[in-house]
Design a protein around this motif. Sequence first.
Motif, PDB file in Angstrom:
ATOM      1  N   ASP A 111      -3.055 -14.993  -3.053  1.00  0.00           N
ATOM      2  CA  ASP A 111      -2.175 -16.143  -3.187  1.00  0.00           C
ATOM      3  C   ASP A 111      -2.894 -17.307  -3.844  1.00  0.00           C
ATOM      4  O   ASP A 111      -2.271 -18.097  -4.569  1.00  0.00           O
ATOM      5  N   GLU A 112      -4.181 -17.432  -3.600  1.00  0.00           N
ATOM      6  CA  GLU A 112      -4.957 -18.511  -4.210  1.00  0.00           C
ATOM      7  C   GLU A 112      -4.967 -18.363  -5.734  1.00  0.00           C
ATOM      8  O   GLU A 112      -4.760 -19.344  -6.472  1.00  0.00           O
ATOM      9  N   TRP A 115      -1.424 -19.058  -7.153  1.00  0.00           N
ATOM     10  CA  TRP A 115      -1.059 -20.467  -7.074  1.00  0.00           C
ATOM     11  C   TRP A 115      -1.798 -21.299  -8.127  1.00  0.00           C
ATOM     12  O   TRP A 115      -1.209 -22.198  -8.742  1.00  0.00           O
ATOM     13  N   GLU A 116      -3.073 -21.024  -8.341  1.00  0.00           N
ATOM     14  CA  GLU A 116      -3.821 -21.757  -9.360  1.00  0.00           C
ATOM     15  C   GLU A 116      -3.210 -21.546 -10.743  1.00  0.00           C
ATOM     16  O   GLU A 116      -3.093 -22.492 -11.540  1.00  0.00           O
ATOM     17  N   LYS A 119       0.121 -23.535 -10.898  1.00  0.00           N
ATOM     18  CA  LYS A 119      -0.120 -24.980 -11.028  1.00  0.00           C
ATOM     19  C   LYS A 119      -0.523 -25.361 -12.444  1.00  0.00           C
ATOM     20  O   LYS A 119      -0.180 -26.440 -12.934  1.00  0.00           O
ATOM     21  N   GLU A 128       5.948 -28.459  -1.416  1.00  0.00           N
ATOM     22  CA  GLU A 128       5.694 -28.330   0.023  1.00  0.00           C
ATOM     23  C   GLU A 128       6.982 -28.437   0.827  1.00  0.00           C
ATOM     24  O   GLU A 128       7.242 -27.615   1.714  1.00  0.00           O
ATOM     25  N   LYS A 140       0.646 -21.041   3.648  1.00  0.00           N
ATOM     26  CA  LYS A 140       1.427 -22.009   2.865  1.00  0.00           C
ATOM     27  C   LYS A 140       1.447 -21.653   1.380  1.00  0.00           C
ATOM     28  O   LYS A 140       2.457 -21.890   0.685  1.00  0.00           O
ATOM     29  N   LEU A 141       0.374 -21.080   0.859  1.00  0.00           N
ATOM     30  CA  LEU A 141       0.367 -20.708  -0.549  1.00  0.00           C
ATOM     31  C   LEU A 141       1.329 -19.549  -0.811  1.00  0.00           C
ATOM     32  O   LEU A 141       1.934 -19.485  -1.884  1.00  0.00           O
ATOM     33  N   TYR A 144       4.616 -21.228  -1.148  1.00  0.00           N
ATOM     34  CA  TYR A 144       4.746 -21.890  -2.449  1.00  0.00           C
ATOM     35  C   TYR A 144       5.023 -20.868  -3.555  1.00  0.00           C
ATOM     36  O   TYR A 144       5.899 -21.070  -4.405  1.00  0.00           O
ATOM     37  N   ASN A 145       4.258 -19.788  -3.557  1.00  0.00           N
ATOM     38  CA  ASN A 145       4.396 -18.784  -4.610  1.00  0.00           C
ATOM     39  C   ASN A 145       5.789 -18.157  -4.605  1.00  0.00           C
ATOM     40  O   ASN A 145       6.430 -18.010  -5.657  1.00  0.00           O
TER      41      ASN A 145
END
Length: 299
Positions: A111-112, A115-116, A119, A128, A140-141, A144-145
């Motif tokens: 997910d990191e 998400w990067e 963004k 959020e 939370k990521l 978001y994704n």
Amino acid sequence: MKNIAVMYHYVREQEGWKGIVPMRPIDFAQQIDELSKTHEIVSVDQIYEERTKPACVLTFDDGTKDQYTYAFDILKRKGIPAYFTIMSGPLLTGEIPIMHLVHTVLSFKSDEEIWELLKCNYDTDGIEERSSVYAYEQNKLRRYNKYMFNFQLSAAESRHFLEDLFFSLFPDKSKFITDFYITRDEIRKMSQEGMTIGVHCHKHAPFIGDPQHFYDTEIVPCKELLNELIGNNPKWYTPAFGGGNHLELMKEELTPILIENGFKGAFSTIPGKFQSGQAFWIDRIDCNKLPPLGNMNIL
């Protein structure tokens, strides 16, 4: 107790697929054993027949391979019928629906990392608060994704982004489709073994209006493929996303077209039970929200 329809999707071990929440085959087998104690598990064509025990119909969405490998095998050994719906798009066009691209990418990319990338390429302001629709996701990521793919981005943007990552994981798309979805031969076999095969969709597009166009593009290709494979027109329909945000409009505008073209009924994802009688739309209970084993008698 009342009649129930139970909704299933993935039935498999997780085995690295962290983008999905499957039901393990052993849990599936135990659950239908428990259901059999309180309900008569019947084929979808038998749900309105008179009986002393309340009816239960087992329904499966999306036509993924695990349903054939695990669920169908268990059902066949136990002599229990079920209703499976198929997506024709992957088989006819070689295109994977965005939903399954999301499941695959979220399973095998962090997910990191996702998400990067999001963004860097898209506007993520306010994510959020808006992603609270996925409050059940603890990461939370992940929230978001999923919100970005399913709500924030256009279908074209989501597909472009996801396919870049997907093909880095599975460069042979045709092999992925063969491995991930129920094949033509497997559909035939399931029908011959007593399972009811129904229409799910062509490309897993949501209903947004224009019922005739939706019927022609999302239902007809699947109906024609199944007619070719099983020798008769399917009579039952389960829409992608359970009809989605426009289910009531779908019921109002699409139902007459479905009836005119020989469909006997359809299933929503609205939680609920159903009475005896000829209601066209039938509510379902998610398999993961059934009472714990040993407590089915409270249904």
